[in-house]
Design a protein around this motif. Structure first.
Motif, PDB file in Angstrom:
ATOM      1  N   GLN A  74      -3.383  -0.254   6.925  1.00 55.27           N
ATOM      2  CA  GLN A  74      -2.041  -0.855   6.938  1.00 55.27           C
ATOM      3  C   GLN A  74      -0.951   0.191   6.718  1.00 55.27           C
ATOM      4  O   GLN A  74       0.140   0.095   7.292  1.00 55.27           O
ATOM      5  CB  GLN A  74      -1.922  -1.925   5.835  1.00 55.27           C
ATOM      6  N   ALA A  75      -1.245   1.187   5.885  1.00 56.14           N
ATOM      7  CA  ALA A  75      -0.239   2.195   5.533  1.00 56.14           C
ATOM      8  C   ALA A  75      -0.019   3.238   6.628  1.00 56.14           C
ATOM      9  O   ALA A  75       0.952   3.985   6.603  1.00 56.14           O
ATOM     10  CB  ALA A  75      -0.660   2.891   4.237  1.00 56.14           C
ATOM     11  N   MET A  76      -0.926   3.286   7.614  1.00 57.92           N
ATOM     12  CA  MET A  76      -0.881   4.323   8.651  1.00 57.92           C
ATOM     13  C   MET A  76       0.004   3.933   9.836  1.00 57.92           C
ATOM     14  O   MET A  76       0.268   2.763  10.067  1.00 57.92           O
ATOM     15  CB  MET A  76      -2.307   4.598   9.169  1.00 57.92           C
ATOM     16  N   ASP A  77       0.394   4.970  10.610  1.00 58.48           N
ATOM     17  CA  ASP A  77       1.147   4.756  11.848  1.00 58.48           C
ATOM     18  C   ASP A  77       0.350   5.191  13.072  1.00 58.48           C
ATOM     19  O   ASP A  77       0.600   4.722  14.177  1.00 58.48           O
ATOM     20  CB  ASP A  77       2.470   5.521  11.804  1.00 58.48           C
ATOM     21  N   VAL A  78      -0.569   6.113  12.877  1.00 57.56           N
ATOM     22  CA  VAL A  78      -1.445   6.561  13.958  1.00 57.56           C
ATOM     23  C   VAL A  78      -2.788   6.963  13.349  1.00 57.56           C
ATOM     24  O   VAL A  78      -2.836   7.513  12.247  1.00 57.56           O
ATOM     25  CB  VAL A  78      -0.822   7.738  14.765  1.00 57.56           C
ATOM     26  N   PHE A  79      -3.863   6.640  14.048  1.00 54.78           N
ATOM     27  CA  PHE A  79      -5.217   6.971  13.580  1.00 54.78           C
ATOM     28  C   PHE A  79      -5.698   8.173  14.391  1.00 54.78           C
ATOM     29  O   PHE A  79      -5.787   8.112  15.624  1.00 54.78           O
ATOM     30  CB  PHE A  79      -6.142   5.767  13.784  1.00 54.78           C
TER      31      PHE A  79
ATOM     32  N   GLN B  51       5.593   8.599  17.105  1.00 58.85           N
ATOM     33  CA  GLN B  51       6.523   8.486  15.979  1.00 58.85           C
ATOM     34  C   GLN B  51       7.710   7.577  16.323  1.00 58.85           C
ATOM     35  O   GLN B  51       8.306   6.952  15.454  1.00 58.85           O
ATOM     36  CB  GLN B  51       7.028   9.878  15.566  1.00 58.85           C
ATOM     37  N   ARG B  52       8.002   7.506  17.601  1.00 59.70           N
ATOM     38  CA  ARG B  52       9.159   6.706  18.039  1.00 59.70           C
ATOM     39  C   ARG B  52       8.817   5.236  18.252  1.00 59.70           C
ATOM     40  O   ARG B  52       9.666   4.429  18.604  1.00 59.70           O
ATOM     41  CB  ARG B  52       9.733   7.321  19.322  1.00 59.70           C
ATOM     42  N   LYS B  53       7.547   4.891  18.073  1.00 57.07           N
ATOM     43  CA  LYS B  53       7.135   3.507  18.338  1.00 57.07           C
ATOM     44  C   LYS B  53       7.038   2.689  17.046  1.00 57.07           C
ATOM     45  O   LYS B  53       6.622   3.189  16.017  1.00 57.07           O
ATOM     46  CB  LYS B  53       5.801   3.487  19.082  1.00 57.07           C
ATOM     47  N   HIS B  54       7.391   1.409  17.168  1.00 56.03           N
ATOM     48  CA  HIS B  54       7.374   0.508  16.012  1.00 56.03           C
ATOM     49  C   HIS B  54       5.946   0.031  15.744  1.00 56.03           C
ATOM     50  O   HIS B  54       5.199  -0.260  16.667  1.00 56.03           O
ATOM     51  CB  HIS B  54       8.294  -0.686  16.290  1.00 56.03           C
ATOM     52  N   ARG B  55       5.583  -0.048  14.472  1.00 53.17           N
ATOM     53  CA  ARG B  55       4.234  -0.458  14.064  1.00 53.17           C
ATOM     54  C   ARG B  55       4.074  -1.966  14.204  1.00 53.17           C
ATOM     55  O   ARG B  55       4.824  -2.732  13.584  1.00 53.17           O
ATOM     56  CB  ARG B  55       4.011  -0.017  12.609  1.00 53.17           C
ATOM     57  N   ILE B  56       3.093  -2.398  15.029  1.00 50.57           N
ATOM     58  CA  ILE B  56       2.878  -3.845  15.229  1.00 50.57           C
ATOM     59  C   ILE B  56       1.393  -4.200  15.108  1.00 50.57           C
ATOM     60  O   ILE B  56       0.524  -3.318  15.155  1.00 50.57           O
ATOM     61  CB  ILE B  56       3.417  -4.320  16.604  1.00 50.57           C
ATOM     62  N   ALA B  57       1.124  -5.496  15.014  1.00 50.41           N
ATOM     63  CA  ALA B  57      -0.260  -5.987  14.945  1.00 50.41           C
ATOM     64  C   ALA B  57      -0.911  -5.896  16.330  1.00 50.41           C
ATOM     65  O   ALA B  57      -0.216  -5.750  17.343  1.00 50.41           O
ATOM     66  CB  ALA B  57      -0.268  -7.438  14.469  1.00 50.41           C
ATOM     67  N   ALA B  58      -2.236  -5.996  16.370  1.00 50.38           N
ATOM     68  CA  ALA B  58      -2.952  -6.005  17.645  1.00 50.38           C
ATOM     69  C   ALA B  58      -2.570  -7.264  18.419  1.00 50.38           C
ATOM     70  O   ALA B  58      -2.436  -8.345  17.842  1.00 50.38           O
ATOM     71  CB  ALA B  58      -4.458  -5.980  17.395  1.00 50.38           C
ATOM     72  N   THR B  59      -2.383  -7.128  19.718  1.00 49.88           N
ATOM     73  CA  THR B  59      -2.032  -8.287  20.542  1.00 49.88           C
ATOM     74  C   THR B  59      -3.243  -9.218  20.669  1.00 49.88           C
ATOM     75  O   THR B  59      -4.384  -8.790  20.463  1.00 49.88           O
ATOM     76  CB  THR B  59      -1.613  -7.836  21.951  1.00 49.88           C
ATOM     77  N   ALA B  60      -2.995 -10.469  21.039  1.00 49.75           N
ATOM     78  CA  ALA B  60      -4.087 -11.444  21.226  1.00 49.75           C
ATOM     79  C   ALA B  60      -5.044 -10.957  22.310  1.00 49.75           C
ATOM     80  O   ALA B  60      -6.262 -11.128  22.213  1.00 49.75           O
ATOM     81  CB  ALA B  60      -3.498 -12.796  21.605  1.00 49.75           C
ATOM     82  N   GLU B  61      -4.472 -10.302  23.328  1.00 53.63           N
ATOM     83  CA  GLU B  61      -5.271  -9.772  24.438  1.00 53.63           C
ATOM     84  C   GLU B  61      -6.238  -8.678  23.934  1.00 53.63           C
ATOM     85  O   GLU B  61      -7.418  -8.663  24.279  1.00 53.63           O
ATOM     86  CB  GLU B  61      -4.323  -9.190  25.494  1.00 53.63           C
ATOM     87  N   ASN B  62      -5.708  -7.794  23.096  1.00 51.79           N
ATOM     88  CA  ASN B  62      -6.549  -6.718  22.535  1.00 51.79           C
ATOM     89  C   ASN B  62      -7.611  -7.268  21.590  1.00 51.79           C
ATOM     90  O   ASN B  62      -8.742  -6.794  21.580  1.00 51.79           O
ATOM     91  CB  ASN B  62      -5.686  -5.674  21.820  1.00 51.79           C
TER      92      ASN B  62
ATOM     93  N   LYS C 116       9.262   3.993   3.163  1.00 46.41           N
ATOM     94  CA  LYS C 116       9.199   3.088   4.316  1.00 46.41           C
ATOM     95  C   LYS C 116       9.327   3.823   5.643  1.00 46.41           C
ATOM     96  O   LYS C 116       8.702   3.461   6.630  1.00 46.41           O
ATOM     97  CB  LYS C 116      10.306   2.030   4.220  1.00 46.41           C
ATOM     98  N   ASP C 117      10.207   4.845   5.688  1.00 46.37           N
ATOM     99  CA  ASP C 117      10.481   5.530   6.953  1.00 46.37           C
ATOM    100  C   ASP C 117       9.600   6.765   7.186  1.00 46.37           C
ATOM    101  O   ASP C 117       9.800   7.511   8.139  1.00 46.37           O
ATOM    102  CB  ASP C 117      11.969   5.918   7.023  1.00 46.37           C
ATOM    103  N   THR C 118       8.626   6.996   6.310  1.00 46.47           N
ATOM    104  CA  THR C 118       7.734   8.158   6.472  1.00 46.47           C
ATOM    105  C   THR C 118       6.657   7.862   7.512  1.00 46.47           C
ATOM    106  O   THR C 118       6.053   6.789   7.501  1.00 46.47           O
ATOM    107  CB  THR C 118       7.080   8.530   5.114  1.00 46.47           C
ATOM    108  N   PHE C 119       6.427   8.820   8.396  1.00 47.64           N
ATOM    109  CA  PHE C 119       5.421   8.659   9.450  1.00 47.64           C
ATOM    110  C   PHE C 119       4.068   9.143   8.922  1.00 47.64           C
ATOM    111  O   PHE C 119       3.944  10.268   8.434  1.00 47.64           O
ATOM    112  CB  PHE C 119       5.837   9.467  10.685  1.00 47.64           C
TER     113      PHE C 119
ATOM    114  N   MET D 263       0.827  -1.215   0.000  1.00 44.12           N
ATOM    115  CA  MET D 263       0.000   0.000   0.000  1.00 44.12           C
ATOM    116  C   MET D 263       0.858   1.261   0.000  1.00 44.12           C
ATOM    117  O   MET D 263       0.559   2.230  -0.701  1.00 44.12           O
ATOM    118  CB  MET D 263      -0.946   0.014   1.214  1.00 44.12           C
ATOM    119  N   ARG D 264       1.921   1.246   0.768  1.00 41.18           N
ATOM    120  CA  ARG D 264       2.811   2.409   0.807  1.00 41.18           C
ATOM    121  C   ARG D 264       3.457   2.657  -0.563  1.00 41.18           C
ATOM    122  O   ARG D 264       3.613   3.800  -0.987  1.00 41.18           O
ATOM    123  CB  ARG D 264       3.880   2.224   1.894  1.00 41.18           C
ATOM    124  N   GLN D 265       3.784   1.572  -1.223  1.00 40.03           N
ATOM    125  CA  GLN D 265       4.373   1.676  -2.570  1.00 40.03           C
ATOM    126  C   GLN D 265       3.352   2.300  -3.530  1.00 40.03           C
ATOM    127  O   GLN D 265       3.660   3.220  -4.285  1.00 40.03           O
ATOM    128  CB  GLN D 265       4.784   0.280  -3.047  1.00 40.03           C
TER     129      GLN D 265
END
Length: 376
Positions: A273-278, A336-347, A198-201, A190-192
């Motif tokens: 998927q392309a976002m870092d914060v909603f 911005q300093r946090k790595h993008r990850i999937a939702a945890t199983a708990e969430n 890749k490094d754009t926030f 999607m970013r492509q």
């Protein structure tokens, strides 16, 4: 035994990717169509993004006149004729508040089970809001069942007393949680496609470009953030009457090249998927289903503090006041300093009550039971 599915009439403004429409479509996709089929009455003339999908799933679409007040008798006559021509409907589920007291009253006269559904907490301001407020007052007495996407939306439309009645139901906006799960491969793709490095926030928002969504605040916020952080983008998914106005605002603030406006999309899951914060600074809301989707995608969500806490389901949600832009800027910068990850199983487990299959099963049982009652 009846092998033909029952048909439930869903009444909407249009068939665009708005909150109420997305809720009905999520429900429609998840419901057992051998038992329950949806047909639609829309008020807007132009073709909506969901129309082809509805037809493919076996749904019918009818168009009624848009209510202007001056055409009150013509509007009533349309509904009266419709029910006489279509005795196959025993149930109507109304998502258009402003005229619900009109069409539900006519439906009731024709023996249909009537459902009103509140998806908001305000009509805005001005003359049209006053007219809508007056028009929707009788709904609580007209409809057989009072549904709401949140208790806040229920209290606003029906009043505190009505929400204590046995005919009141809070129905969570169902989401296909698996569809919105994070995927690193899809993120890169999607970013492509969108021309994002890749490094754009990326700050993201999905919603119609209308007054309640408060895009003006969002664009101003991003303009300030972008000044200090040029390697950032704002991704806006949605269409609406303010599309041109928002474009103009971006140009005036000198950020037009940093704002990506893609219009209305049916594959919104790919854009999260392309976002870092909603970022969701609405002025008012019923229950924003996009916030549930964003959490399923693992996105941190910054929301205005007017939004119902019914969407505060995971550790990814933070409420902020619209009176202080600095706190929003500070929180965006921290993320911005946090790595993008999937939702945890708990969430994901916490999101289960909003799973479309769970909500669809609940409503399917209700529809079948009510249809049987209406036939007696």
């Amino acid at each position: 035994m009846n092998t033909t599915p029952i048909r439930v009439l869903q009444v909407l403004g249009g068939l665009e990717a708005g909150g109420a429409e997305s809720f009905v479509m999520n429900l429609y996709r998840a419901i057992d169509k051998k038992k329950v089929q949806f047909d639609f009455v829309k008020h807007i003339e132009h073709k909506g993004v969901f129309e082809d999908e509805i037809t493919q799933m076996g749904g019918k679409i009818y168009r009624c006149p848009q209510y202007t007040g001056k055409n009150h008798f013509a509007y009533c006559k349309w509904w009266d004729s419709f029910f006489k021509e279509h005795p196959e409907y025993h149930m109507i589920h109304g998502h258009v508040r402003s005229t619900a007291s009109i069409y539900l009253k006519i439906a009731k006269k024709d023996g249909l089970v009537t459902i009103a559904h509140s998806h908001s907490t305000s009509n805005g301001s001005g003359i049209s809001a006053i007219v809508k407020d007056m028009l929707q007052l009788p709904i609580r007495h007209t409809a057989d069942y009072l549904f709401a996407c949140s208790d806040k939306a229920g209290r606003w439309l029906y009043g505190e007393k009505a929400t204590k009645q046995p005919n009141y139901w809070m129905i969570p906006n169902g989401v296909d949680l698996n569809r919105f799960a994070f995927c690193e491969e899809k993120r890169q793709q999607m970013r492509q496609e969108l021309g994002i490095a890749k490094d754009t926030f990326v700050l993201g928002h999905i919603g119609r470009l209308t007054v309640p969504k408060n895009h003006q605040f969002l664009v101003e916020l991003f303009a300030e953030y972008h000044k200090e952080n040029p390697n950032s983008r704002l991704l806006l998914v949605g269409d609406g009457e303010l599309f041109g106005t928002v474009q103009q605002q971006c140009t005036q603030l000198g950020i037009r090249d940093a704002v990506i406006m893609v219009g209305s999309k049916t594959n919104t899951e790919d854009y999260y998927q392309a976002m870092d914060v909603f970022v969701f600074p609405s002025l008012w809301e019923g229950l924003p289903v996009s916030v549930v989707e964003a959490q399923a995608n693992g996105l941190p969500c910054l929301l205005s503090d007017v939004i119902t806490h019914d969407v505060d389901l995971t550790d990814k949600v933070k409420y902020l006041t619209l009176t202080n832009k600095k706190v929003w800027l500070c929180d965006v910068a921290n993320l911005q300093r946090k790595h993008r990850i999937a939702a945890t199983a708990e969430n994901m487990a916490k999101l289960q009550p909003f799973d479309a299959t769970v909500v669809a099963k609940q409503l399917q049982s209700f529809y079948l039971e009510q249809d049987e009652r209406a036939r007696k």
